[in-house]
Scaffold this active site. Sequence first.
Site, PDB file in Angstrom:
ATOM      1  N   CYS A 109       0.834  -1.195   0.000  1.00 20.11           N
ATOM      2  CA  CYS A 109       0.000   0.000   0.000  1.00 20.11           C
ATOM      3  C   CYS A 109       0.879   1.259   0.000  1.00 20.11           C
ATOM      4  O   CYS A 109       1.514   1.555  -0.995  1.00 20.11           O
ATOM      5  CB  CYS A 109      -0.986  -0.037   1.166  1.00 20.11           C
ATOM      6  SG  CYS A 109      -2.376   1.112   0.991  1.00 20.11           S
ATOM      7  N   HIS A 146      -3.497  -5.581   1.008  1.00 20.94           N
ATOM      8  CA  HIS A 146      -2.811  -5.828   2.283  1.00 20.94           C
ATOM      9  C   HIS A 146      -2.782  -7.316   2.625  1.00 20.94           C
ATOM     10  O   HIS A 146      -3.740  -7.832   3.234  1.00 20.94           O
ATOM     11  CB  HIS A 146      -3.537  -5.085   3.409  1.00 20.94           C
ATOM     12  CG  HIS A 146      -3.342  -3.616   3.404  1.00 20.94           C
ATOM     13  ND1 HIS A 146      -2.369  -2.990   4.153  1.00 20.94           N
ATOM     14  CD2 HIS A 146      -3.997  -2.625   2.743  1.00 20.94           C
ATOM     15  CE1 HIS A 146      -2.429  -1.685   3.960  1.00 20.94           C
ATOM     16  NE2 HIS A 146      -3.413  -1.438   3.099  1.00 20.94           N
ATOM     17  N   GLU A 194      -1.159  -8.769   4.941  1.00 22.42           N
ATOM     18  CA  GLU A 194      -1.147  -8.958   6.397  1.00 22.42           C
ATOM     19  C   GLU A 194      -2.557  -8.946   6.978  1.00 22.42           C
ATOM     20  O   GLU A 194      -2.786  -9.464   8.085  1.00 22.42           O
ATOM     21  CB  GLU A 194      -0.272  -7.893   7.069  1.00 22.42           C
ATOM     22  CG  GLU A 194      -0.864  -6.513   7.221  1.00 22.42           C
ATOM     23  CD  GLU A 194      -0.854  -5.664   5.954  1.00 22.42           C
ATOM     24  OE1 GLU A 194      -1.252  -4.482   6.022  1.00 22.42           O
ATOM     25  OE2 GLU A 194      -0.431  -6.189   4.888  1.00 22.42           O
TER      26      GLU A 194
END
Length: 231
Positions: free
Chosen positions: A86, A203, A205
Site C-alpha cells: 500500500c 494488504h 497482512e
Amino acid sequence: MSIAVVQFGGSNCDLDILHVLKDVLGADAELVWYKEENLDRFDGIVIPGGFSYGDYLRAGAIAARTPIMNSVKKQADAGKPVIGICNGFQVLTESGLLEGALTTNNYPKFRCEPTYLRVETTDTPFTSMFRKGDILSIPIAHMEGNYYADEPTLASLERNGQVVFRYVDRNGNATDEANPNGSRENIAGIVSKRKNVLGMMPHPERASEEVLGSSDGLKVFRSMLEYISSR
C-alpha cells in the site's frame, strides 16, 4: 533470519505485519525507525502501509527521501527481498525502486474493501508458494492506489513477467468492474526487474489468518521467508 519492518511517521500497518511475521510465522522481525541508516543485519525488509507524513506533497514522497531508504536501496541491490505494501508500494515507486506511479483512484475516494487478485507469476521470492492463476481474497485500503505507467513500461513489465497480481472478479476475469481504483491493466502488484522488490496495493497482512476472513495473504510472507532460507 531477521526481517526489518520499517516505521515512518504515519505508518499504521507496521504492528500488523510484525504480528504476522513473529506470532503467526515465528520469524525474527523487528520495527526499525526511519532514521536508521544501516540495515545490513537484516535478511529482508517490509515497508508497511499507512499514511507516511500524512501523504503530504504526494503519497510516499517524503518517506522515499528519508535516510533509511538509502539503505533499503543498498539491500535491494544486494538481492535481499523487499516488500512495499500500500503506502509502501507508493514509497517504492517514489524512490525509483519500482517503475510507474500510484495516483488518485479513478473515483477519488478512500476505498477499504475485499478484492480478488489473480497470481500472474510464481517466479518471484514472494509468490513461489502459489500456483499461477490462483485467485486470492485480499483487502485494499487506499485512496491513491491507481497504478499508472506509460505504454512502453507496461509492455516491458508484461514481457519480463513483472506483473505479479492483477485485480479480477471471483471467477478470475480482469474486468473493469473488478478494478477498484482504475489501475492500468488491472495491475495490483509488480516486481523489479530482478524480481526481489515487490510492491502491492492490497494488504496481505490483513488476510493472513482465517479469523480475518481469509488467510490467502500468508503465502506472500511464507514465500519470502523460504526464499531467504534458500539464499
